[in-house]
Structures are given as C-alpha cells and as structure tokens.
Design an enzyme around this catalytic site. Structure first.
Site, short mmCIF file in Angstrom:
data_model
loop_
_atom_site.label_atom_id
_atom_site.label_comp_id
_atom_site.label_asym_id
_atom_site.label_seq_id
_atom_site.Cartn_x
_atom_site.Cartn_y
_atom_site.Cartn_z
N CYS A 2 -4.37 -23.23 10.95
CA CYS A 2 -3.66 -24.34 10.34
C CYS A 2 -2.50 -23.79 9.53
O CYS A 2 -2.38 -22.58 9.34
CB CYS A 2 -4.60 -25.14 9.44
SG CYS A 2 -6.00 -25.91 10.29
N ARG A 52 -2.62 -29.41 10.70
CA ARG A 52 -4.02 -29.21 11.07
C ARG A 52 -4.22 -28.85 12.53
O ARG A 52 -3.67 -29.52 13.42
CB ARG A 52 -4.82 -30.48 10.76
CG ARG A 52 -6.33 -30.34 10.98
CD ARG A 52 -7.04 -31.65 10.72
NE ARG A 52 -8.48 -31.49 10.84
CZ ARG A 52 -9.34 -32.49 10.93
NH1 ARG A 52 -8.90 -33.74 10.89
NH2 ARG A 52 -10.63 -32.25 11.03
N LEU A 53 -4.99 -27.81 12.74
CA LEU A 53 -5.57 -27.52 14.05
C LEU A 53 -7.06 -27.79 13.90
O LEU A 53 -7.77 -27.06 13.22
CB LEU A 53 -5.33 -26.06 14.45
CG LEU A 53 -5.83 -25.65 15.83
CD1 LEU A 53 -4.97 -26.27 16.92
CD2 LEU A 53 -5.85 -24.14 15.99
N SER A 54 -7.53 -28.87 14.49
CA SER A 54 -8.89 -29.35 14.24
C SER A 54 -9.91 -28.49 14.97
O SER A 54 -9.91 -28.42 16.20
CB SER A 54 -9.02 -30.81 14.70
OG SER A 54 -8.07 -31.62 14.05
N ILE A 56 -13.42 -27.75 13.03
CA ILE A 56 -14.67 -28.25 12.46
C ILE A 56 -14.43 -29.68 11.95
O ILE A 56 -13.49 -29.91 11.20
CB ILE A 56 -15.17 -27.37 11.30
CG1 ILE A 56 -15.39 -25.93 11.76
CG2 ILE A 56 -16.43 -27.94 10.68
CD1 ILE A 56 -16.59 -25.74 12.67
N SER A 365 -11.78 -12.15 19.89
CA SER A 365 -11.18 -10.96 20.48
C SER A 365 -11.86 -9.72 19.92
O SER A 365 -12.71 -9.80 19.04
CB SER A 365 -9.67 -10.91 20.18
OG SER A 365 -9.45 -10.55 18.84
N GLY A 366 -11.45 -8.57 20.41
CA GLY A 366 -12.01 -7.30 19.94
C GLY A 366 -11.13 -6.61 18.92
O GLY A 366 -11.35 -5.43 18.61
#
Length: 416
Positions: A2, A52-54, A56, A365-366
């Site tokens: 976000c 916002r990137l939703s 949760i 990711s690693g």
C-alpha cells in the site's frame, strides 16, 4: 503493498490539493481503494492519506485512514502483521472491540494498550503513521528489518512523510538539493544507506526504529536490533539444529500464506526460492509460481525453476524476455526508483513482478537467503568458518531429507 502519506502543518491549514498530489504519486502502490483524512485546528493541522492494495479484510471495514471508536487515534498502514489474530484475541479479552477483520485495527488497539511499546509485539513487515489526537503526537514506525519503506522530512512548518520519496517531492516545502555525502556513499556502497537519501532534506526511517513528532520536535528511538551473541554451537547436535531450522522456516512460510487473496511464488530455480516453494507446497494446495527466462541461453535458468515447480506440484507460469525489453526497462528506471541503485537485479525483478501482477497481488520469494545464511562473498570473511559450515550443513540436510516426498532438483541440492 500500500502507499501511505501525509503531513503536519504548524502554521497553515492542510491543503487538500497537496495531499491529493502526494497520493497520486503513489497510485501504483494501491489500485484497490484510496482515502484521505484532514483535521485542521488553530494549534496544528494534519492530513493522512492511503492507497490500498487489499490483502486482509477486503471489505470497506478495512478502509484507511482508520480510527478507533472515539476517533482520537488515526492510522495509515502498509504491510502485514503475521500474528494479528493472536494479538486480537489478547486485546478482546481486555475489553477491546473491533469493527473489522483487518490487521491494521489491531495496531490501533495495541497502541491504546501499550503505547509505542506496541512495536515489540508486532511480528511482520510494516510501516505506519499513527496520529494520537489526545497527545498531539505523530508516531511513525518501521519493521525490524526494514522491508517496508517510510521517508520523512522535517521542515520549519511541520513534517512530511510517505512511503516513497516521489510523494514527498509533491509538497511545496521540499527542497530538491542533492546530498553530496549521500552521493559519496552511493559511489562506495552502490546504494544510499539509511537514514540518508540522495536528497539533503529527506531521510529514511531506519529499520527497527520509530519516530515521534510532538509540538514541532522530533525524537528517534531504536526498539530492536539484531542480537549479537556468541551462542556455543557445540551444546546441541547437528540434527537438532537442522530440525529447529526446518520448524522456523515452515512457520515463517505458513504465516506469510495467510491472506484473503491468492498467494503465489517467485521461483528462480535456486536454493532460496526452492525452499520457500517446498514449504509452501506443504501448507497450501493449488499454488502457482512465476518465472522469467531470457532468450540468451547462458543467462536463462527457467528450466531449473520448471523442475522445482513440477516436482512440487505447483502450476508454473514462464515468460521469456528479450534484450530489447530489458533496454526499454532501463529507460523507465527513473520513474521506478527514487534514488540511484546500482543493483542490476532490479531489471529482471521488475519484469517478473509486472508479469505476476496480472494474476496475483501477493507473492513469496527467496530474497534475503544469501544474507541469512552467509552466502554473500563480501561478508563470509567476517564469520567463523565453523559457524558458516553448520548453517550450510543444516540447509543441505533439509534439502536432502526434509522433503523426501517432494522432488527437489539436484542442482538446488548441490549449491552448498
């Protein structure tokens, strides 16, 4: 991710257009929703904004800026708190009432209970700005390792903050003066270390730190640091260390799979992303992974990533990029990066993220494996060979014996 942003003005009311411009500079960080909150007063004024990137609680109840019941505390938050459900149960037993299922609201009530010491209970990746209207205090916090960014600038008229430098530069008080000391550090380290930035007037809040801004004064405090202790390695067996490491990795991956949207994987074919994928496959079904390859065979490792995906039963998505696409990406770097960074991995990582974003909001990711397990050549000389050898052996044993029911390519097994 976000985007959070805002500023305090000691002299003038908050200018909505300035706040809007700051938010527009962060629109790529939050395509799902946006909101702003402004409070003007004769003493001081504050404006908070959120892109916002939703992830949760996808409902409107998770919208930010978010407040407590009597609206004396407001917060904008970027990140994820992995232990928020446990913290919520503890807070509910103490009488706190929740209006959403988000991890953001947990921070508000935890702050009500513990003040700035709430940071010690948060396990996750985060950056947030919290306004306490009773004490007239702005509280900026950042996670222990610094996975989530937050920048700020103290000016004669207040303080400005945001996830990215480009948002701060939309504020009229920002002075775009190059910091020559930061330039020197960049030429030495190939990036600008915190707390500095390439601009004299803008700072990074350091990992494991928090900032309080009250009545025009700033205080910075450290709440966590990497514990440097000399633990004897002979008091436990190699098998015990291996099992403990396996349990830690398993829990870490399971915690990060908690989301109200699908979670994917970046798989490169190497040991780090391969381990994450193997633990994720144990914990979740119908996983998808994303890999990029290159038309130059000497640089293309996508075949190893496909081996991992097939061996673990993960649906792979592969895209082959060409040299011209990489060159076009170089031209876009000034729009992507706020300050110089001499890490060529930004090119494939950006292309991979762009590719995955068409299907996923969240991927594991690693990244960080080299630093955690001492595989950076420039750092190996600082650590005893005995300790390095134990860590390497533990990883090798996990690969060989920890996933006997799942195929791991021989190439990954042989990296240690």
């Amino acid at each position: 991710m976000c985007g959070i942003y805002g500023y305090i003005s000691l002299k003038e009311p908050i200018e909505p257009e300035t706040l809007r411009r700051m938010g527009h500079a962060l629109k790529h960080r939050g395509p799902d929703d946006e909101a702003e909150w402004i409070q003007n007063s004769t003493e001081m004024s504050i404006g908070l904004g959120h892109k916002r990137l939703s992830i949760i609680d996808l409902s409107p109840a998770g919208r930010q800026p978010m407040a407590n019941e009597d609206e004396t505390i407001w917060i904008v938050f970027n990140g994820e708190i992995y232990n928020f459900k446990d913290l919520r149960k503890e807070l509910e037993k103490k009488g706190h009432r929740f209006r959403s299922n988000s991890d953001t609201e947990v921070i508000i009530h935890l702050y009500e209970e513990r003040g700035t010491q709430c940071l010690e209970s948060l396990r996750g990746m985060f950056a947030f700005a919290l306004w306490d209207n009773k004490t007239k205090t702005l509280f900026l916090g950042r996670d222990r390792i610094g996975k989530k960014p937050i920048h700020y600038s103290v000016t004669p008229s207040g303080i400005v903050f945001a996830s990215e430098i480009k948002a701060l530069l939309q504020h009229p008080d920002m002075i775009r003066e190059l910091d020559l000391k930061s330039l020197s550090k960049y030429l030495t380290y190939e990036y600008v270390p915190a707390p500095d930035t390439i601009f004299k007037s803008i700072k990074k809040l350091e990992p494991g730190h928090y900032l309080l801004y009250r009545h025009g004064k700033v205080s910075l405090s450290k709440y966590w640091d990497i514990p440097i202790e000399d633990y004897p390695i002979a008091d436990r067996t190699e098998e015990q260390y291996t099992e403990e490491l396996r349990e830690i990795l398993d829990k870490a991956v399971r915690d990060r799979l908690v989301a109200d949207v699908p979670v994917g994987l970046f798989v490169s074919g190497g040991i780090d992303s391969g381990l994450v994928a193997a633990f994720a496959a144990r914990a979740s079904q119908q996983l998808e992974c994303f890999t990029i390859g290159f038309d130059e065979p000497s640089f293309d490792e996508s075949r190893y990533a496909l081996q991992i995906a097939q061996g673990l039963g993960i649906k792979p998505h592969v895209k082959i990029f060409h040299a011209q696409e990489m060159l076009r990406m170089v031209e876009r770097l000034p729009d992507v990066l706020d300050e110089p960074l001499a890490d060529p991995s930004i090119l494939p990582l950006y292309l991979l993220s762009q590719f995955a974003s068409h299907k996923m909001k969240v991927v594991l990711s690693g990244d960080g494996g080299d630093e955690l397990f001492l595989r950076c050549a420039a750092r190996v000389h600082e650590v005893s060979p005995q300790r390095t050898g134990v860590q390497s052996t533990c990883i090798s044993r996990i690969l060989e014996h920890g996933f006997q029911d799942q195929a791991v390519p021989q190439r990954s097994r042989g990296l240690f």
